[in-house]
Scaffold this motif. Structure first.
Motif, PDB file in Angstrom:
ATOM      1  N   LEU A 170      49.148  65.633  63.285  1.00 23.02           N
ATOM      2  CA  LEU A 170      47.813  65.385  62.742  1.00 23.02           C
ATOM      3  C   LEU A 170      47.260  66.728  62.290  1.00 23.02           C
ATOM      4  O   LEU A 170      47.281  67.704  63.049  1.00 23.02           O
ATOM      5  CB  LEU A 170      46.914  64.761  63.812  1.00 23.02           C
ATOM      6  N   GLU A 171      46.737  66.806  61.050  1.00 14.71           N
ATOM      7  CA  GLU A 171      46.296  68.094  60.522  1.00 14.71           C
ATOM      8  C   GLU A 171      45.185  67.928  59.503  1.00 14.71           C
ATOM      9  O   GLU A 171      45.250  67.055  58.631  1.00 14.71           O
ATOM     10  CB  GLU A 171      47.473  68.827  59.862  1.00 14.71           C
ATOM     11  N   GLY A 205      38.683  71.031  55.000  1.00 12.57           N
ATOM     12  CA  GLY A 205      38.104  70.016  55.873  1.00 12.57           C
ATOM     13  C   GLY A 205      37.890  68.672  55.232  1.00 12.57           C
ATOM     14  O   GLY A 205      37.335  67.774  55.860  1.00 12.57           O
ATOM     15  N   LYS A 206      38.353  68.470  53.989  1.00 15.26           N
ATOM     16  CA  LYS A 206      38.082  67.225  53.292  1.00 15.26           C
ATOM     17  C   LYS A 206      39.168  66.163  53.493  1.00 15.26           C
ATOM     18  O   LYS A 206      38.927  64.996  53.254  1.00 15.26           O
ATOM     19  CB  LYS A 206      37.909  67.497  51.791  1.00 15.26           C
ATOM     20  N   SER A 207      40.354  66.598  53.886  1.00 10.85           N
ATOM     21  CA  SER A 207      41.477  65.669  54.002  1.00 10.85           C
ATOM     22  C   SER A 207      42.088  65.754  55.390  1.00 10.85           C
ATOM     23  O   SER A 207      42.029  66.792  56.055  1.00 10.85           O
ATOM     24  CB  SER A 207      42.547  65.970  52.944  1.00 10.85           C
ATOM     25  N   LEU A 208      42.700  64.631  55.793  1.00 13.97           N
ATOM     26  CA  LEU A 208      43.369  64.543  57.087  1.00 13.97           C
ATOM     27  C   LEU A 208      44.766  63.987  56.847  1.00 13.97           C
ATOM     28  O   LEU A 208      44.923  62.901  56.275  1.00 13.97           O
ATOM     29  CB  LEU A 208      42.578  63.638  58.037  1.00 13.97           C
ATOM     30  N   LEU A 209      45.772  64.729  57.260  1.00 13.91           N
ATOM     31  CA  LEU A 209      47.167  64.352  57.021  1.00 13.91           C
ATOM     32  C   LEU A 209      47.762  63.761  58.293  1.00 13.91           C
ATOM     33  O   LEU A 209      47.717  64.382  59.359  1.00 13.91           O
ATOM     34  CB  LEU A 209      47.977  65.569  56.581  1.00 13.91           C
ATOM     35  N   VAL A 210      48.309  62.549  58.171  1.00 14.14           N
ATOM     36  CA  VAL A 210      48.999  61.887  59.276  1.00 14.14           C
ATOM     37  C   VAL A 210      50.480  61.858  58.927  1.00 14.14           C
ATOM     38  O   VAL A 210      50.907  61.162  57.999  1.00 14.14           O
ATOM     39  CB  VAL A 210      48.465  60.459  59.496  1.00 14.14           C
ATOM     40  N   THR A 211      51.263  62.628  59.677  1.00 18.20           N
ATOM     41  CA  THR A 211      52.701  62.703  59.447  1.00 18.20           C
ATOM     42  C   THR A 211      53.403  61.632  60.266  1.00 18.20           C
ATOM     43  O   THR A 211      53.101  61.449  61.450  1.00 18.20           O
ATOM     44  CB  THR A 211      53.224  64.085  59.834  1.00 18.20           C
ATOM     45  N   THR A 212      54.336  60.916  59.662  1.00 16.71           N
ATOM     46  CA  THR A 212      55.080  59.870  60.359  1.00 16.71           C
ATOM     47  C   THR A 212      56.578  60.125  60.208  1.00 16.71           C
ATOM     48  O   THR A 212      57.009  60.951  59.405  1.00 16.71           O
ATOM     49  CB  THR A 212      54.754  58.475  59.802  1.00 16.71           C
ATOM     50  N   ASN A 213      57.362  59.393  60.998  1.00 16.46           N
ATOM     51  CA  ASN A 213      58.819  59.483  60.875  1.00 16.46           C
ATOM     52  C   ASN A 213      59.392  58.294  60.124  1.00 16.46           C
ATOM     53  O   ASN A 213      60.586  58.041  60.168  1.00 16.46           O
ATOM     54  CB  ASN A 213      59.458  59.579  62.268  1.00 16.46           C
ATOM     55  N   HIS A 214      58.534  57.577  59.408  1.00 19.11           N
ATOM     56  CA  HIS A 214      58.954  56.357  58.740  1.00 19.11           C
ATOM     57  C   HIS A 214      59.435  56.670  57.331  1.00 19.11           C
ATOM     58  O   HIS A 214      58.966  57.606  56.681  1.00 19.11           O
ATOM     59  CB  HIS A 214      57.798  55.350  58.693  1.00 19.11           C
ATOM     60  N   ASP A 243      40.912  60.535  53.654  1.00 17.89           N
ATOM     61  CA  ASP A 243      39.636  61.200  53.497  1.00 17.89           C
ATOM     62  C   ASP A 243      39.095  61.494  54.886  1.00 17.89           C
ATOM     63  O   ASP A 243      38.922  60.586  55.701  1.00 17.89           O
ATOM     64  CB  ASP A 243      38.660  60.314  52.722  1.00 17.89           C
ATOM     65  N   ALA A 244      38.835  62.749  55.182  1.00 14.86           N
ATOM     66  CA  ALA A 244      38.447  63.135  56.538  1.00 14.86           C
ATOM     67  C   ALA A 244      37.062  62.635  56.932  1.00 14.86           C
ATOM     68  O   ALA A 244      36.713  62.684  58.114  1.00 14.86           O
ATOM     69  CB  ALA A 244      38.497  64.657  56.687  1.00 14.86           C
ATOM     70  N   PHE A 276      49.931  71.081  54.924  1.00 13.40           N
ATOM     71  CA  PHE A 276      49.199  71.391  53.700  1.00 13.40           C
ATOM     72  C   PHE A 276      49.555  72.782  53.210  1.00 13.40           C
ATOM     73  O   PHE A 276      49.864  73.692  53.989  1.00 13.40           O
ATOM     74  CB  PHE A 276      47.688  71.355  53.950  1.00 13.40           C
ATOM     75  N   SER A 277      49.486  72.959  51.885  1.00 15.84           N
ATOM     76  CA  SER A 277      49.445  74.305  51.335  1.00 15.84           C
ATOM     77  C   SER A 277      48.041  74.855  51.568  1.00 15.84           C
ATOM     78  O   SER A 277      47.107  74.096  51.855  1.00 15.84           O
ATOM     79  CB  SER A 277      49.776  74.282  49.839  1.00 15.84           C
ATOM     80  N   PRO A 278      47.845  76.162  51.469  1.00 14.20           N
ATOM     81  CA  PRO A 278      46.523  76.731  51.777  1.00 14.20           C
ATOM     82  C   PRO A 278      45.380  76.162  50.953  1.00 14.20           C
ATOM     83  O   PRO A 278      44.256  76.082  51.427  1.00 14.20           O
ATOM     84  CB  PRO A 278      46.725  78.234  51.503  1.00 14.20           C
ATOM     85  N   ASP A 279      45.635  75.760  49.692  1.00 15.09           N
ATOM     86  CA  ASP A 279      44.541  75.250  48.868  1.00 15.09           C
ATOM     87  C   ASP A 279      44.279  73.765  49.075  1.00 15.09           C
ATOM     88  O   ASP A 279      43.362  73.209  48.494  1.00 15.09           O
ATOM     89  CB  ASP A 279      44.813  75.524  47.386  1.00 15.09           C
TER      90      ASP A 279
END
Length: 841
Positions: free
Chosen positions: A231-232, A237-246, A254-255, A295-298
């Motif tokens: 989770l990242e 602060g605008k986006s939230l990334l959910v990484t899965t193994n699927h 959208d955060a 994420f990349s820095p930008d």
């Protein structure tokens, strides 16, 4: 959904910002540069982390060891063993010589280790199940731990006891937002993400995202529930990334409201059976808390593994990398699979991210229009925190261009002015900026455009630097400030001085000009106040007196002046070397249209008696005058000439409004400036003396050119690439016969008359499709092949390629015409003939 071809091609996309373009370029060229082999072939890395400075890298390995590397020179520093307790999820604290990690043997204690002497500083006991994630606060020494015992605990490195505990169902993942004010906790078994306020963590979550709608359909033969592995938050602060193994990939949310912004599919079926895994409690044995994306820095790109091979994949969340929406890199995916790649890519791209730094200050606290929060990271404004980072963090050495712009609020300014003091806030600001400049050893370009004055402490720092380009804006207020004789800067090549007002405590730059031997580009913009109130307070000898006294005029290649107002007798003779000047820009500083000629400054090169400027390649002025015509007649070899202006002629002012200075040769009243003789003499001088070399020509719209004028330009200027002039409708029609003699023209402007709306009204009357038709037909003829842009009055058209089209009036008849589209002014803002038609310097 696929769409058919559009009848008209879309307008060209706006150019990417510098930061986004650089990130794209960097990602596309990343390659492995160093390979570290572990001691045993069956050993693998379970987590990676950088320290705050980006100098050290810690790796937790499956053989219960911690490997410490130098990220600067790519060397192995030391091995730290944890054979008894095991190790996973190693994280640096905010001190580079201490790490915290989770145990994988004996118990589930968190251990705080000093890497200096391999001794434990503190133990954090409390979990009764395997720790699945650790998240450190970006603000202070607090951190979160998630565990299989269905708890999330909040700790502080200074205490062995937990500060808070949340009892939740399978809370395996957690993350802080960049401001450290929000905590996100995720559980894939319940398909939910909970958001907590750090200041009110004992209260229920203020938002809950139900993720069941994004679960993939059940696979044949049973359930197919994906596992979440990371989770990242993005750096903004605008986006939230959910990484899965699927196989279906990852989720970008959208955060603020939890809505799905993008789905990031894997290009290949993951071969989970052959992936090396870290100790974990998940059925697939994939490492929790690490995942294989970041994420990349930008925040625009997401980097991750492809799932089946050893390549990394970059997803563009804006969908502009390729038609598949992803780009493969020929690089090992081990880092992307097992490490926190957000920080990896952050430190890998530091030199590009910090090359150009702009810090903008505001005189009041600002709130985000999206979520209403205060801008900044919680400790101060973005301006102050950015400056603090340059002073304290090890990043200033990457900076090559540093800009300070905006409004700086000075407390007790009125009281300090009465006492002749500088406000403490401004002194502190200047002190911090000096430290940042001293630490920025590669700084080459400094821009100071704050509304407060740059104090002597910064000038002294610049004296010892290798600065090549300097922009200084002086304040427009009359609050007392120390006046300094600016020291010479030995490496200075370009100098821009803005808002010069002799009554506002302007620093003395005469020594800087006289002793900076490498200076080649000089721009001076005076405050418009003097011209507005007719105050002759400017004396050029205060700036150039030392240069003139030494008999060593400045060898400038480029010179620009704006808003200069002084007596006509105050010439530039002896200030600069006329033979070296290549580009000259004079804005709102000479007698001409709308001015009282005898009361305005006239530069000596524009006088008939002045020395010729045979090296000139570019002239850009906003006033029409006889002096300019004389200059053009006495020089040759110009490549670019821009004479612009759209103001209506003003009545001649009364001589009593300002003390008259000696009239210069050829001073003209505004009515004279519209005379046919001045127009014809100027065009003849341009055609005869500069025609063979001229590539860009912009003439004032007040001059409505005759057919003879147009013919003179066309026949004597065969190399023109960009052309702009004023002409009435009948001349515009005849012009089409002459344009084939200008085969190099790519941009043509037929300008509106600012004194009469007749031409503009006629062009708008025909703006019903007839322009596109006639332009397409005319430009398809011989001699128009390079034409790309055309403006008629204020209507802009883009000219495309030639195609075979059916005639509307005669169905079935085909003819060749070029495609033409109507565009807005934004499409041509970067083309010189439009870009330089402004008062900007």
């Amino acid at each position: 959904m696929a769409q058919g071809p559009s009848p008209h091609p879309p307008p060209p996309p706006p150019p990417d910002s510098d930061k986004t373009q650089k990130t794209s370029d960097i990602i596309g060229t990343l390659r492995p540069t160093k390979l570290f082999k572990l001691s045993k072939p069956d050993t693998y890395v379970t987590s990676l982390d950088f320290d705050d400075e980006g100098l050290l890298l810690i790796a937790a390995c499956s053989d219960s060891s911690l490997q410490l590397y130098s990220a600067q020179d790519g060397t192995h520093r030391k091995t730290l063993l944890s054979q008894k307790y095991g190790c996973h999820l190693a994280r640096f604290s905010h001190h580079s010589e201490s790490v915290i990690y989770a145990s994988t043997k004996v118990d589930d204690t968190l251990r705080y280790l000093s890497t200096h002497d391999n001794s434990y500083i503190r133990y954090f006991k409390g979990h009764s199940g395997a720790v699945t994630d650790l998240a450190l606060s970006p603000r202070d020494d607090t951190f979160l731990s998630c565990s299989a015992d269905n708890t999330v605990r909040l700790w502080n490195l200074k205490s062995q006891y937990a500060q808070a505990r949340l009892n939740l169902a399978t809370p395996y993942l957690a993350a802080y937002d960049p401001s450290a004010t929000v905590i996100a906790v995720a559980s894939s078994s319940t398909s939910s993400i909970l958001l907590y306020d750090v200041r009110n963590y004992d209260k229920p979550p203020f938002a809950t995202f139900d993720m069941r709608q994004y679960d993939p359909p059940p696979a044949a033969g049973g359930m197919n529930i994906p596992e979440w592995t990371k989770l990242e938050f993005s750096n903004d602060g605008k986006s939230l990334l959910v990484t899965t193994n699927h196989v279906q990939g990852h989720l970008l949310l959208d955060a603020f409201n939890g809505e799905l912004k993008a789905h990031l599919p894997r290009p290949y079926q993951p071969a989970w059976g052959i992936l090396r895994s870290a100790p974990s409690i998940t059925p697939s044995k994939s490492p929790l808390g690490q995942g294989d994306t970041s994420f990349s820095p930008d925040g625009r790109y997401v980097v991750g593994s492809s799932g089946a091979d050893r390549d990394a994949v970059v997803w563009d969340t804006q969908g502009r990398v390729s038609k598949e929406g992803e780009r493969k890199l020929e690089a090992s995916a081990d880092l992307a699979r097992t490490c926190r790649t957000c920080r990896v890519f952050h430190y890998m791209t530091l030199p590009q991210l910090y090359t150009n730094v702009t810090l903008r200050s505001y005189d009041s606290i600002r709130y985000s229009s999206e979520h209403g929060r205060v801008e900044g990271s919680g400790m101060g404004s973005p301006f102050v925190m950015g400056l603090n980072g340059l002073v304290l963090r090890n990043v200033a050495g990457y900076v090559r261009k540093l800009e300070f712009v905006g409004e700086w609020k000075e407390d007790d300014l009125e009281e300090c002015s009465k006492r002749g003091r500088v406000p403490d806030s401004s002194i502190i600001l200047n002190t911090l900026v000096r430290v940042a400049i001293e630490r920025a050893t590669n700084l080459r370009d400094l821009c100071w455009e704050l509304n407060t004055k740059m104090l002597p402490t910064i000038w002294q720092a610049l004296k010892l630097s290798n600065i090549k380009s300097l922009t200084v804006k002086f304040p427009s207020s009359r609050d007392p400030r120390p006046i300094m004789i600016v020291p010479p800067l030995p490496s200075l090549v370009a100098l821009r001085v803005l808002d010069v007002d002799p009554l506002c405590y302007v620093d003395d730059i005469s020594l800087l000009l006289a002793e900076s031997k490498r200076l080649r580009d000089l721009t001076i913009i005076w405050s418009p106040r003097m011209r507005e109130v007719k105050e002759p307070s400017v004396n050029l000898s205060t700036m150039f007196g030392r240069t003139q006294a030494k008999g060593q005029p400045l060898r400038l290649n480029k010179m620009a002046i704006k808003n200069l107002f002084t007596y006509a007798g105050d010439s530039c003779e002896g200030y600069y070397d006329h033979s070296a000047l290549q580009e000259l820009t004079i804005i709102n500083s000479t007698g001409g249209l709308g001015d009282a000629g005898a009361a305005a400054f006239v530069d000596s090169p524009c006088r008939e008696a002045g020395p010729p400027l045979q090296s000139l390649k570019l002239i850009r002025v906003d006033k029409i005058s006889r002096e300019l015509q004389v200059l053009l007649a006495n020089s040759s070899g110009l490549e670019k000439l821009y004479i612009f202006g759209g103001k209506k002629a003003a009545r001649h002012e009364s001589p009593n409004t300002f003390p008259r200075s000696p009239a210069s040769n050829g001073s003209l009243s505004p009515s004279d400036l519209h005379s046919d003789s001045l127009r014809d003499d100027t065009i003849e001088a341009i055609a005869q003396n500069h025609g063979q070399t001229l590539r860009h020509l912009l003439l004032p719209p007040q001059w409505r050119l005759t057919s003879d004028n147009i013919a003179l330009i066309v026949h004597n200027c065969p190399n023109l690439e960009q052309l702009g002039f004023g002409a009435e409708f009948d001349r515009f029609i005849s012009m089409r016969l002459l344009m084939p003699f200008l085969p190099q023209v790519i941009a043509l402007r037929v300008l509106d008359n600012p004194d009469s709306p007749e031409f503009r009204d006629k062009m708008h009357e025909l703006d019903d499709g007839r322009h596109e038709k006639h332009i397409g037909g005319t430009t398809s003829l011989r001699g128009w092949s390079k034409m790309r842009w055309m403006e008629l009055a204020d209507l802009v058209f883009e000219v495309g390629r030639t195609e075979l089209m059916e005639e509307e009036e005669m169905p079935g008849k085909m003819s060749y015409r070029r495609k033409v589209w109507k565009r807005d002014a934004e499409a041509v803002k970067d083309i010189d003939i439009w870009r330089l038609d402004s008062l900007d310097v």
